[in-house]
Design a protein around this motif. Structure first.
Motif, PDB file in Angstrom:
ATOM      1  N   ALA A   1      -3.718   5.343 -15.168  1.00  0.00           N
ATOM      2  CA  ALA A   1      -3.130   6.462 -15.917  1.00  0.00           C
ATOM      3  C   ALA A   1      -1.671   6.619 -15.515  1.00  0.00           C
ATOM      4  N   ILE A   2      -0.847   7.067 -16.459  1.00  0.00           N
ATOM      5  CA  ILE A   2       0.584   7.174 -16.178  1.00  0.00           C
ATOM      6  C   ILE A   2       0.923   8.398 -15.339  1.00  0.00           C
ATOM      7  N   ASN A   3      -0.034   9.283 -15.111  1.00  0.00           N
ATOM      8  CA  ASN A   3       0.251  10.473 -14.306  1.00  0.00           C
ATOM      9  C   ASN A   3      -0.293  10.352 -12.881  1.00  0.00           C
ATOM     10  N   ILE A   4      -0.611   9.102 -12.473  1.00  0.00           N
ATOM     11  CA  ILE A   4      -1.034   8.847 -11.097  1.00  0.00           C
ATOM     12  C   ILE A   4      -0.057   7.860 -10.458  1.00  0.00           C
ATOM     13  N   THR A   5       0.466   8.203  -9.298  1.00  0.00           N
ATOM     14  CA  THR A   5       1.337   7.288  -8.568  1.00  0.00           C
ATOM     15  C   THR A   5       0.501   6.106  -8.063  1.00  0.00           C
TER      16      THR A   5
ATOM     17  N   LEU B   1       4.428  13.943  -3.742  1.00  0.00           N
ATOM     18  CA  LEU B   1       3.481  13.648  -2.666  1.00  0.00           C
ATOM     19  C   LEU B   1       3.061  12.177  -2.626  1.00  0.00           C
ATOM     20  N   GLY B   2       3.240  11.465  -3.718  1.00  0.00           N
ATOM     21  CA  GLY B   2       2.789  10.081  -3.779  1.00  0.00           C
ATOM     22  C   GLY B   2       3.823   9.100  -3.255  1.00  0.00           C
ATOM     23  N   VAL B   3       3.354   7.907  -2.923  1.00  0.00           N
ATOM     24  CA  VAL B   3       4.220   6.785  -2.540  1.00  0.00           C
ATOM     25  C   VAL B   3       3.859   5.620  -3.452  1.00  0.00           C
ATOM     26  N   ASN B   4       4.783   5.239  -4.319  1.00  0.00           N
ATOM     27  CA  ASN B   4       4.529   4.197  -5.300  1.00  0.00           C
ATOM     28  C   ASN B   4       4.545   2.829  -4.628  1.00  0.00           C
ATOM     29  N   ALA B   5       3.387   2.170  -4.600  1.00  0.00           N
ATOM     30  CA  ALA B   5       3.277   0.881  -3.922  1.00  0.00           C
ATOM     31  C   ALA B   5       4.123  -0.200  -4.575  1.00  0.00           C
ATOM     32  N   ASN B   6       4.493  -0.012  -5.831  1.00  0.00           N
ATOM     33  CA  ASN B   6       5.282  -1.028  -6.524  1.00  0.00           C
ATOM     34  C   ASN B   6       6.707  -1.141  -5.987  1.00  0.00           C
ATOM     35  N   LEU B   7       7.225  -0.064  -5.396  1.00  0.00           N
ATOM     36  CA  LEU B   7       8.614  -0.082  -4.940  1.00  0.00           C
ATOM     37  C   LEU B   7       8.836  -1.160  -3.879  1.00  0.00           C
ATOM     38  N   ALA B   8       7.933  -1.262  -2.913  1.00  0.00           N
ATOM     39  CA  ALA B   8       8.081  -2.283  -1.877  1.00  0.00           C
ATOM     40  C   ALA B   8       7.788  -3.678  -2.414  1.00  0.00           C
ATOM     41  N   MET B   9       7.053  -3.739  -3.515  1.00  0.00           N
ATOM     42  CA  MET B   9       6.701  -5.041  -4.083  1.00  0.00           C
ATOM     43  C   MET B   9       7.850  -5.661  -4.863  1.00  0.00           C
ATOM     44  N   VAL B  10       8.766  -4.860  -5.381  1.00  0.00           N
ATOM     45  CA  VAL B  10       9.842  -5.376  -6.226  1.00  0.00           C
ATOM     46  C   VAL B  10      10.669  -6.456  -5.519  1.00  0.00           C
ATOM     47  N   PRO B  11      11.185  -6.225  -4.302  1.00  0.00           N
ATOM     48  CA  PRO B  11      11.946  -7.300  -3.649  1.00  0.00           C
ATOM     49  C   PRO B  11      11.088  -8.524  -3.341  1.00  0.00           C
ATOM     50  N   MET B  12       9.794  -8.321  -3.111  1.00  0.00           N
ATOM     51  CA  MET B  12       8.916  -9.457  -2.865  1.00  0.00           C
ATOM     52  C   MET B  12       8.781 -10.306  -4.122  1.00  0.00           C
TER      53      MET B  12
ATOM     54  N   ARG C   1       0.841  -1.205   0.000  1.00  0.00           N
ATOM     55  CA  ARG C   1       0.000   0.000   0.000  1.00  0.00           C
ATOM     56  C   ARG C   1       0.877   1.257   0.000  1.00  0.00           C
ATOM     57  N   GLY C   2       0.558   2.138  -0.953  1.00  0.00           N
ATOM     58  CA  GLY C   2       1.269   3.407  -1.039  1.00  0.00           C
ATOM     59  C   GLY C   2       0.298   4.572  -0.894  1.00  0.00           C
TER      60      GLY C   2
END
Length: 388
Positions: free
Chosen positions: A260-264, A210-221, A200-201
């Motif tokens: 959309a590509i402009n939403i984190t 301002l956003g937190v990309n939820a995919n970043l924490a998912m990459v190592p998983m 969850r981001g």
């Protein structure tokens, strides 16, 4: 022992009933009460006594299970197991253009559920009709569950809440799970289980910080999930050569549902499924994944499925059923059935008309030949285990 040959009228009547069942939309996300009512009517016309049980699924939808018995309340006999739900048909390309309107073309019946497994259900109903009730010296059971396609919830409810199911357990009949096998006998199948991981981001315009990309924490998983998948392929401790493929069939997917590509992306989900075997359940690998999810502060949720089925290939019920099918040796199969829930029953096997390659396809069908042969085989089975 030989069953009477099918008449064209008998096959025609079976085809008509199959069309009626196909016409009832029983996709697992919807209620199966209507099709259960129609099956109940057919069973009552054949002198079955019926136990009807209901439950409400996780979506708040009412579901029904049926357990029916014909003949004396005695030990032994034959129990037939099927399910009334079907998979979605949104991508239907089969004959007729409507997955819920049966089309009979080229000696095939097209429609959602024709193969998996309303054709099998109709074959057993027709077989029961061909056997006189007065000739039975042992019970014939008919069990029809909901939600087989989505986690075996109907079978689980049946095991925990049905008094008629407990009567079956006490009787210990030979049990036939009528999934499509081209009428080959399967004495074992794999189970299925899995898990879901959620990151969850925070959504925001991608031009800001301002956003937190939820995919970043998912990459190592995901890296660990891929590593574990390779381990199931390379490490013989996770192989059972009695199945083909002999592995846990570790499968996974991931989605951030980005629009959309402009939403984190504020949410990222990964799922894993694996096919368990009698002595190999992969629980150690699942625990490794769970611990990594905790380290990464990700949500971890088990996906409950069903266990494997195993009856020895030389068990008397397996040998007897193989004799009825012409002496072909029994096999194992890698899909799962409700049988993984019926662990209290000692004489289970999988055998039904139709080809599993047609199940869940966008042009699902069953051949009239398989439907006819299924009626004949099930008639033989009823006479073998229910009649003196």
């Amino acid at each position: 022992m030989h069953a009477p040959p099918n008449s064209s009228a008998q096959v025609s009547a079976a085809t008509e009933l199959l069309g009626q069942l196909i016409a009832i939309d029983s996709v697992s996300s919807k209620t199966n009460v209507a099709i259960s009512n129609r099956i109940s009517e057919a069973l009552k016309s054949l002198d079955f006594e019926i136990e009807w049980s209901q439950y409400v699924d996780a979506r708040g939808v009412t579901k029904a299970n049926l357990v029916a018995r014909r003949g004396p309340a005695a030990v032994g006999g034959l129990a037939y197991f099927c399910h009334s739900d079907v998979v979605p048909a949104d991508d239907w390309t089969g004959r007729g253009g409507d997955p819920f309107s049966a089309s009979v073309t080229d000696n095939r019946v097209y429609g959602r559920g024709a193969c998996d497994m309303k054709g099998s259900l109709v074959a057993m109903l027709t077989a029961a009709q061909s056997v006189e009730v007065n000739s039975q010296s042992a019970p014939l059971w008919f069990v029809c569950t909901a939600d087989e396609e989505t986690g075996f919830a109907g079978a689980k409810h049946l095991v925990n809440h049905s008094s008629a199911y407990q009567d079956i357990v006490a009787a210990q009949p030979v049990g036939i799970i009528g999934e499509p096998t081209m009428l080959k006998v399967f004495h074992a199948h794999k189970g299925i289980t899995g898990f879901r991981v959620t990151s969850r981001g925070r959504a925001a315009h991608s031009s800001t910080s301002l956003g937190v990309n939820a995919n970043l924490a998912m990459v190592p998983m995901l890296s660990l999930i891929a590593e574990l998948e390779q381990r199931t392929r390379s490490d013989s401790r996770y192989h059972d050569l009695r199945f083909n493929p002999p592995t846990l069939s570790w499968n996974f997917g991931v989605s951030d549902r980005a629009t959309a590509i402009n939403i984190t992306p504020p949410r990222s989900e990964a799922w894993v499924s694996l096919r368990t075997m009698p002595e190999i359940d992969g629980e150690d690998l699942i625990e490794i994944a769970r611990q990594r999810a905790v380290e990464l502060n990700l949500d971890f949720q088990r996906i409950q499925g069903g266990g494997p089925l195993w009856v020895d290939a030389d068990a008397p019920c397996i040998r007897a059923m193989c004799e009825l099918t012409g002496g072909q040796p029994p096999q194992t199969v890698c899909y799962s059935t409700d049988g993984g829930q019926f662990t209290q029953l000692q004489q289970l096997l999988v055998c039904g008309p139709g080809n599993i390659d047609q199940a869940h396809t966008s042009e699902e069908w069953i051949s009239l030949e398989q439907l006819s042969l299924g009626i004949e085989l099930y008639s033989l089975a009823i006479r073998r285990w229910c009649c003196s």
